[in-house]
Design a protein around this motif. Structure first.
Motif, mmCIF file in Angstrom:
data_model
loop_
_atom_site.group_PDB
_atom_site.id
_atom_site.type_symbol
_atom_site.label_atom_id
_atom_site.label_comp_id
_atom_site.label_asym_id
_atom_site.label_seq_id
_atom_site.Cartn_x
_atom_site.Cartn_y
_atom_site.Cartn_z
ATOM 1 N N LEU A 92 2.257 0.705 2.395
ATOM 2 C CA LEU A 92 2.858 1.867 1.727
ATOM 3 C C LEU A 92 3.254 2.924 2.748
ATOM 4 O O LEU A 92 2.481 3.231 3.665
ATOM 5 N N LEU A 109 -5.307 -2.393 -3.733
ATOM 6 C CA LEU A 109 -6.263 -1.381 -4.202
ATOM 7 C C LEU A 109 -7.114 -0.850 -3.045
ATOM 8 O O LEU A 109 -7.433 0.333 -2.984
ATOM 9 N N THR A 127 0.647 5.561 2.956
ATOM 10 C CA THR A 127 -0.513 5.286 3.806
ATOM 11 C C THR A 127 -0.196 5.665 5.250
ATOM 12 O O THR A 127 -1.029 6.265 5.936
ATOM 13 N N GLU A 135 -6.112 -0.668 0.022
ATOM 14 C CA GLU A 135 -5.231 0.232 0.773
ATOM 15 C C GLU A 135 -5.120 1.595 0.072
ATOM 16 O O GLU A 135 -5.179 2.635 0.727
ATOM 17 N N LEU A 136 -4.976 1.572 -1.251
ATOM 18 C CA LEU A 136 -4.886 2.846 -1.985
ATOM 19 C C LEU A 136 -6.159 3.662 -1.821
ATOM 20 O O LEU A 136 -6.109 4.884 -1.654
ATOM 21 N N ILE A 148 4.903 6.776 -4.914
ATOM 22 C CA ILE A 148 3.636 7.178 -4.283
ATOM 23 C C ILE A 148 3.927 8.028 -3.049
ATOM 24 O O ILE A 148 3.240 9.026 -2.786
ATOM 25 N N ASN A 156 6.710 2.247 -4.039
ATOM 26 C CA ASN A 156 6.466 2.793 -2.700
ATOM 27 C C ASN A 156 7.023 4.219 -2.603
ATOM 28 O O ASN A 156 6.357 5.124 -2.099
ATOM 29 N N MET A 161 -6.065 5.158 1.539
ATOM 30 C CA MET A 161 -5.118 6.268 1.586
ATOM 31 C C MET A 161 -5.732 7.529 0.980
ATOM 32 O O MET A 161 -5.594 8.624 1.521
ATOM 33 N N VAL A 162 -6.447 7.371 -0.129
ATOM 34 C CA VAL A 162 -7.101 8.526 -0.749
ATOM 35 C C VAL A 162 -8.161 9.103 0.194
ATOM 36 O O VAL A 162 -8.284 10.325 0.342
#
Ligand SMILES: [Zn+2]
Length: 144
Positions: free
Chosen positions: A2, A123, A5, A125-126, A61, A58, A129-130
């Protein structure tokens, strides 16, 4: 990976560098290194096995993360948050704009191209990122 990210990672790299706590001359000397590392972080992240998301998801987000980074930059009065995030995303922008076949070849050669990874990796990766966004939020820049 992403684009969000890449932006969050580069901004977190900048915040973790703590260069805003250096004296002004030392800070000015360190800024180019942080900017170069922000750009280079893109290729390190691309080498990690990951799933790709289609362009609409992409971009959606990415826009959310850009808005959040703008808030952080405004809160901290620190444009380097945005500059580093932009440099973290720049390699993909250069790829989308097809600036050079030679660059595309380099980018592709550094990009993960192994076997198909499971869907849940997106998930992971998300979540990462968070976590990076939390790091950027918690590391307030010193006022200039
Ligand atoms: Zn890339």
């Amino acid at each position: 990976m992403l684009v969000a990210t890449h932006m969050a990672a580069a901004a977190a790299l900048y915040k973790l560098s703590s260069i805003d706590k250096l004296s002004r001359p030392a800070r000015l000397a360190a800024i180019p290194a942080v900017l170069i590392l922000s750009f280079a972080s893109h290729f390190a992240l691309d080498a990690i096995p990951h799933r790709e998301l289609q362009m609409p998801g992409n971009v959606a987000i990415g826009l959310l993360v850009i808005a959040w980074l703008c808030l952080i930059a405004w809160r901290d009065k620190d444009v380097l948050v945005l500059a580093t995030a932009f440099l973290g995303a720049l390699p993909d922008l250069m790829w989308v704009l097809k600036i050079s076949p030679a660059y595309d070849a380099i980018h592709s050669s550094l990009h993960f191209s192994g076997v198909r990874v499971p869907s849940y990796i997106l998930l992971v990766e998300l979540a990462g990122m968070v976590a990076l966004m939390i790091i950027v939020s918690l590391r307030r820049s010193r006022s200039q």
